[in-house]
Design a protein around this motif. Structure first.
Motif, mmCIF file in Angstrom:
data_model
loop_
_atom_site.group_PDB
_atom_site.id
_atom_site.type_symbol
_atom_site.label_atom_id
_atom_site.label_comp_id
_atom_site.label_asym_id
_atom_site.label_seq_id
_atom_site.Cartn_x
_atom_site.Cartn_y
_atom_site.Cartn_z
ATOM 1 N N ASN A 467 0.808 -1.223 0.000
ATOM 2 C CA ASN A 467 0.000 0.000 0.000
ATOM 3 C C ASN A 467 0.842 1.275 0.000
ATOM 4 O OD1 ASN A 467 -2.597 -1.295 0.074
ATOM 5 N ND2 ASN A 467 -2.117 -1.888 2.165
ATOM 6 N N ASN A 468 2.158 1.121 -0.139
ATOM 7 C CA ASN A 468 3.028 2.294 -0.245
ATOM 8 C C ASN A 468 3.069 2.803 -1.679
ATOM 9 O OD1 ASN A 468 3.557 2.064 2.458
ATOM 10 N ND2 ASN A 468 5.764 1.804 2.246
ATOM 11 N N PHE A 469 3.477 4.047 -1.863
ATOM 12 C CA PHE A 469 3.664 4.624 -3.183
ATOM 13 C C PHE A 469 4.588 3.729 -4.009
ATOM 14 C CE2 PHE A 469 6.253 7.428 -5.919
ATOM 15 C CZ PHE A 469 5.251 8.032 -6.662
ATOM 16 N N PRO A 470 4.275 3.432 -5.296
ATOM 17 C CA PRO A 470 3.324 4.142 -6.146
ATOM 18 C C PRO A 470 1.904 3.567 -6.176
ATOM 19 C CG PRO A 470 4.625 2.695 -7.508
ATOM 20 C CD PRO A 470 5.139 2.531 -6.099
ATOM 21 N N SER A 471 1.566 2.641 -5.266
ATOM 22 C CA SER A 471 0.179 2.182 -5.217
ATOM 23 C C SER A 471 -0.739 3.390 -5.032
ATOM 24 C CB SER A 471 -0.021 1.210 -4.049
ATOM 25 O OG SER A 471 0.717 0.030 -4.252
ATOM 26 N N GLY A 472 -1.855 3.357 -5.718
ATOM 27 C CA GLY A 472 -2.782 4.480 -5.666
ATOM 28 C C GLY A 472 -2.554 5.496 -6.759
ATOM 29 N N ALA A 473 -1.374 5.407 -7.415
ATOM 30 C CA ALA A 473 -1.043 6.354 -8.477
ATOM 31 C C ALA A 473 -0.968 5.686 -9.846
ATOM 32 C CB ALA A 473 0.288 7.035 -8.167
ATOM 33 N N VAL A 474 -1.215 4.365 -9.888
ATOM 34 C CA VAL A 474 -1.141 3.607 -11.138
ATOM 35 C C VAL A 474 -2.466 2.886 -11.344
ATOM 36 C CG1 VAL A 474 0.175 1.929 -12.471
ATOM 37 C CG2 VAL A 474 1.320 3.249 -10.686
ATOM 38 N N ASP A 475 -3.053 3.040 -12.520
ATOM 39 C CA ASP A 475 -4.380 2.464 -12.781
ATOM 40 C C ASP A 475 -4.377 0.945 -12.702
ATOM 41 O OD1 ASP A 475 -5.584 4.944 -13.173
ATOM 42 O OD2 ASP A 475 -5.063 4.984 -15.307
ATOM 43 N N ASN A 476 -3.301 0.326 -13.158
ATOM 44 C CA ASN A 476 -3.238 -1.140 -13.223
ATOM 45 C C ASN A 476 -1.993 -1.615 -12.478
ATOM 46 O OD1 ASN A 476 -5.488 -1.297 -15.338
ATOM 47 N ND2 ASN A 476 -3.960 -0.003 -16.362
ATOM 48 N N LEU A 477 -2.217 -2.311 -11.382
ATOM 49 C CA LEU A 477 -1.102 -2.626 -10.487
ATOM 50 C C LEU A 477 -1.283 -4.010 -9.875
ATOM 51 C CD1 LEU A 477 0.610 -0.362 -7.907
ATOM 52 C CD2 LEU A 477 -0.655 -2.326 -7.037
ATOM 53 N N LEU A 478 -0.200 -4.762 -9.797
ATOM 54 C CA LEU A 478 -0.212 -6.083 -9.159
ATOM 55 C C LEU A 478 1.024 -6.221 -8.280
ATOM 56 C CD1 LEU A 478 -1.261 -9.008 -8.776
ATOM 57 C CD2 LEU A 478 0.065 -9.633 -10.813
ATOM 58 N N ILE A 479 0.810 -6.494 -7.013
ATOM 59 C CA ILE A 479 1.909 -6.730 -6.084
ATOM 60 C C ILE A 479 1.653 -8.056 -5.378
ATOM 61 C CG2 ILE A 479 3.096 -5.913 -4.013
ATOM 62 C CD1 ILE A 479 2.454 -3.062 -4.852
ATOM 63 N N ASP A 480 2.630 -8.973 -5.475
ATOM 64 C CA ASP A 480 2.483 -10.261 -4.805
ATOM 65 C C ASP A 480 3.817 -10.691 -4.208
ATOM 66 O OD1 ASP A 480 3.966 -11.310 -6.953
ATOM 67 O OD2 ASP A 480 2.184 -12.001 -8.024
ATOM 68 N N SER A 481 3.789 -11.778 -3.450
ATOM 69 C CA SER A 481 5.020 -12.224 -2.791
ATOM 70 C C SER A 481 5.067 -13.738 -2.701
ATOM 71 C CB SER A 481 5.129 -11.614 -1.394
ATOM 72 O OG SER A 481 4.094 -12.080 -0.555
ATOM 73 N N VAL A 482 6.290 -14.253 -2.670
ATOM 74 C CA VAL A 482 6.564 -15.679 -2.530
ATOM 75 C C VAL A 482 7.480 -15.849 -1.323
ATOM 76 C CG1 VAL A 482 7.536 -17.740 -3.608
ATOM 77 C CG2 VAL A 482 6.367 -16.019 -5.020
ATOM 78 N N GLU A 483 7.214 -16.857 -0.515
ATOM 79 C CA GLU A 483 7.981 -17.057 0.710
ATOM 80 C C GLU A 483 8.690 -18.405 0.694
ATOM 81 O OE1 GLU A 483 8.892 -16.167 4.978
ATOM 82 O OE2 GLU A 483 8.751 -15.165 3.043
ATOM 83 N N HIS A 484 9.974 -18.392 1.096
ATOM 84 C CA HIS A 484 10.720 -19.631 1.291
ATOM 85 C C HIS A 484 11.029 -19.787 2.775
ATOM 86 C CE1 HIS A 484 13.626 -22.848 1.030
ATOM 87 N NE2 HIS A 484 14.552 -22.085 1.583
ATOM 88 N N LYS A 485 10.628 -20.919 3.348
ATOM 89 C CA LYS A 485 10.904 -21.192 4.749
ATOM 90 C C LYS A 485 12.284 -21.829 4.883
ATOM 91 C CE LYS A 485 6.918 -19.829 6.392
ATOM 92 N NZ LYS A 485 6.838 -18.641 7.283
ATOM 93 N N SER A 486 13.078 -21.245 5.754
ATOM 94 C CA SER A 486 14.458 -21.704 5.929
ATOM 95 C C SER A 486 14.743 -21.914 7.407
ATOM 96 C CB SER A 486 15.423 -20.650 5.359
ATOM 97 O OG SER A 486 16.762 -20.936 5.719
ATOM 98 N N PRO A 487 15.682 -22.807 7.740
ATOM 99 C CA PRO A 487 16.074 -22.960 9.147
ATOM 100 C C PRO A 487 16.869 -21.765 9.671
ATOM 101 C CG PRO A 487 17.424 -24.350 7.740
ATOM 102 C CD PRO A 487 16.332 -23.811 6.873
ATOM 103 N N ILE A 488 17.339 -20.908 8.772
ATOM 104 C CA ILE A 488 18.064 -19.705 9.195
ATOM 105 C C ILE A 488 17.066 -18.733 9.820
ATOM 106 C CG2 ILE A 488 19.446 -17.739 8.425
ATOM 107 C CD1 ILE A 488 20.468 -19.541 6.144
#
Length: 711
Positions: A467-488
């Motif tokens: 939800n930080n900039f530039p969200s809200g200022a671009v008509d078409n926007l996609l933000i996603d994330s991938v997580e890797h679980k590690s013993p570290i």
């Protein structure tokens, strides 16, 4: 350290020592901070049902308790300044004491840059209430209406010439009914807030007074150091402690969970004995190296299961119809928090309760975790806070406090547990390693029509701030994330996630501006004006505040006017504050050298101008130093950098000039401990690109081609 536990009763006894004093307690669960009057008999008995104390003794000395842990953010000075302002106190007569953990404090922690914003009104109301009661006491004494009296610099006065000091009025004020509604001062009348006030502990620090956890000493205590698995993904299999136990001064060697603790009569003795342990480990999960992580990043970026964090408009159509598509990927390594003071804690587990002393950012968390670990009720556990020799998020975790408590429980003796610097560096709770992929769609006029961001993190949770900039200022926007679980093991590192995301995001926005043929500052302002006129979805940042710091940064730095340097720009919103930066780079012997960084902060009302400047400069140096030099890599599950000889930090001679400015917008304070760090990497990287024509895609910068000759 003096062998004293500063309980509520202890404090009240000390503060009322001269007799006839006014002691006010403020309920931190109540926004109005309604005070409670305490009679001397109640003080002696300790029957106090509140937790924040302001006392005025008969000699005029004002004592203020500071509840939050102090790790260098200057909270022990800022909090009392706010109280003293509304109290109209004589600052030269103000004493500050560190409060210990108390259930009735609200948000008694240091983290998230939230202490002053949270407590601003509470602290002001506390001071204003005490002032009103002192004025009322004087008015009754002189036979004048209270409205005719005023307070200033520790005195109440009347136009007739009557004048009394706070100390003389304290006893009478303690008998005055407590006002339920007090008026707070207008900002234009501030005399203390907004000025430069020296840290109240400066003299103690420079003269070596016992303020820190490492200074704690208790007669008869034992010292302990713990041997932990050297690699993440391993567990303890067997221990041969015979040689260690035979060393001088060693009392015992105990095993608990995955650890082996050597206990003795001095740190040096247990450190030497620990080296003689013969410990065998076995595999207990994945054994990962930095090379594995690099491959994982590339694989998961394309094949990982992504969690959508935000989606606006039709992103596929925007990219399909784009006149130009810009792409960029950025990666950062793990980082150690690396505070100067290693982890340490004192614990005395007895049949009648538990005493804890040490440096923690989350004292309530430490107490509750020890309570759960040893099955002891929290009301049987006391926790005394020391000053922290650095934290940066590492001391949000309380693993070292739990170790101290568990070893004390096993040994049935008071224990001071100490980590070495190598323990600190290799013991985990690092900043997560992350890789980001950005894509931008531009139309034929250079307008940003589509934006995509994917973050792949190792134990980072959500590696984006969707939800930080530039969200809200671009008509078409996609933000996603991938997580890797590690013993570290990972955790919060100063300005969590944004400490690297801001660099990557702001560097990429410069790439997009270049592709669009637009000035980087003008490009950002154009996007913000669009968000203002036609917002897309939910906007959780203040557009006008961000525009304000951008324009002021351009003005103060002479953006684009100095032809002798290459300038780079960056702006970021975090912890409710806004910071814009301009970095200036000069080429010397074919190498880019950062000479100066302008930092413009909008953090609302600045409480202590000197402390605020130090926070911004410290954040800039921290952001620049880690982006430029620091990394933690792994081989076969073990950290390769184990101390400062291999873990690179910025050096004094490498620190550029930092010029700071603050926006005075009249609003209540917002965060400042962290917001100056995130924009720094982007400003520096963009300036280096301007000077060399080369984009810096990963950190540390010193490993990149433009610095190879000096690395």
């Amino acid at each position: 350290m003096e062998n004293v536990t500063n309980s509520r009763r202890d404090f009240l006894k000390k503060s009322a020592m001269t007799g006839g004093g006014l002691v006010l307690g403020f309920n931190w669960f109540n926004v109005e901070a309604a005070p409670v009057i305490v009679a001397d008999s109640a003080i002696a008995a300790g029957n106090i049902g509140f937790n924040s104390y302001l006392s005025i003794a008969a000699d005029g000395i004002i004592t203020i308790m500071s509840p939050n842990p102090e790790l260098g953010q200057n909270i022990m000075t800022s909090f009392p300044m706010v109280v003293a302002e509304e109290l109209e106190a004589d600052w030269t007569k103000v004493k500050v004491l560190q409060a210990n953990l108390d259930n009735k404090f609200q948000r008694q922690l240091t983290g998230g840059s939230g202490a002053v914003p949270h407590s601003w009104k509470l602290l002001r109301t506390a001071g204003a209430t005490a002032k009103a009661m002192l004025i009322q006491a004087a008015a009754q004494k002189w036979g004048f209406p209270a409205a005719e009296c005023s307070a200033a610099i520790g005195f109440v006065t009347h136009p007739s010439g009557k004048k009394s000091g706070y100390g003389d009025l304290a006893e009478a004020a303690s008998k005055v009914p407590v006002p339920t509604d007090v008026k707070l001062k207008d900002r234009k009348d501030f005399k203390i807030i907004g000025t430069r006030v020296r840290n109240v502990e400066n003299k103690k620090i420079v003269t070596g007074k016992p303020l820190f956890g490492m200074d704690v000493y208790r007669e008869g205590m034992l010292f302990a150091m713990v041997q932990r698995p050297e690699s993440f993904g391993m567990k303890l299999k067997s221990v041969d402690a015979a040689a260690a136990k035979a060393m001088p001064g060693i009392v015992d060697v105990v095993t608990f969970k995955n650890n082996v603790a050597v206990v003795g009569k001095s740190t040096w003795q247990v450190m030497k004995a620990r080296k003689l342990l013969k410990v065998e480990y076995e595999k207990d999960g994945a054994i990962e190296s930095t090379d594995d992580h690099n491959k994982l990043f590339l694989s998961l970026m394309d094949t990982g299961t992504a969690t959508v964090r935000r989606k606006d408009g039709d992103v596929d159509a925007a990219f399909k119809n784009a006149a130009k598509v810009v792409k960029g990927e950025y990666q950062c390594p793990f980082l150690s928090h690396s505070p100067m003071e290693p982890m340490n804690f004192f614990a005395d587990v007895r049949a009648d309760g538990i005493e804890l002393i040490g440096p923690t950012q989350t004292p309530a968390g430490a107490r509750s975790q020890v309570s759960k670990l040893l099955n002891v009720p929290e009301d049987k556990i006391t926790l005394q806070l020391t000053r922290l020799g650095g934290g940066f998020g590492r001391r949000l975790q309380n693993d070292y406090a739990l170790e101290a408590a568990e070893v004390s429980s096993l040994m049935k003796a008071p224990i001071k547990l100490v980590w070495s610097k190598e323990d600190d560096m290799t013991g985990g709770v690092y900043r997560p390693a992350v890789r980001y992929r950005f894509e931008a769609a531009l139309d034929a006029s250079g307008n940003l029509t589509g934006y995509k961001l994917r973050g792949v993190g190792i134990n980072s949770g959500n590696s984006t701030r969707e939800n930080n900039f530039p969200s809200g200022a671009v008509d078409n926007l996609l933000i996603d994330s991938v997580e890797h679980k590690s013993p570290i093991t990972t955790g919060a590192w100063r300005a969590p996630i944004t400490n690297f995301l801001a660099y990557a995001e702001q560097s990429f926005l410069d790439e997009v501006a270049q592709a669009a043929g637009k000035d980087p500052v003008a490009f950002r302002l154009e996007l913000l004006e669009k968000a203002k006129a036609k917002p897309v979805g939910d906007i959780r940042y203040d557009i006008n505040r961000m525009i304000g710091v951008i324009k002021l940064a351009a003005e103060k730095s002479g953006w684009g006017k100095n032809k002798n340097v290459s300038q780079g720009f960056s702006v970021y919103f975090s912890h409710a504050s806004y910071v814009a930066q301009v970095a200036e780079v000069e080429m010397q012997s074919g190498m880019p050298v950062v000479k100066k960084i302008f930092a413009i902060a909008d953090c609302g009302q600045v409480v202590n101008l000197g402390g605020a400047r130090q926070q911004v400069m410290g954040g800039v140096v921290d952001g620049f130093g880690h982006a430029m030099y620091s990394k933690l890599s792994f081989k076969d599950g073990a950290a390769e950098q184990k101390n400062y000889n291999t873990y690179r930090l910025i050096r004094m001679k490498e620190i550029p000039e930092v010029e700071t400015h603050f926006v005075d917008n009249g609003i209540d304070p917002t965060g400042l401990g962290e917001p100056a760090l995130p924009p720094t990497g982007g400003a520096v990287a963009n300036a280096i690109f301007k000077a060399t024509g080369k984009r810096l895609r990963s950190q540390p910068f010193i490993d990149q081609d433009v610095f190879k000759a000096i690395s």
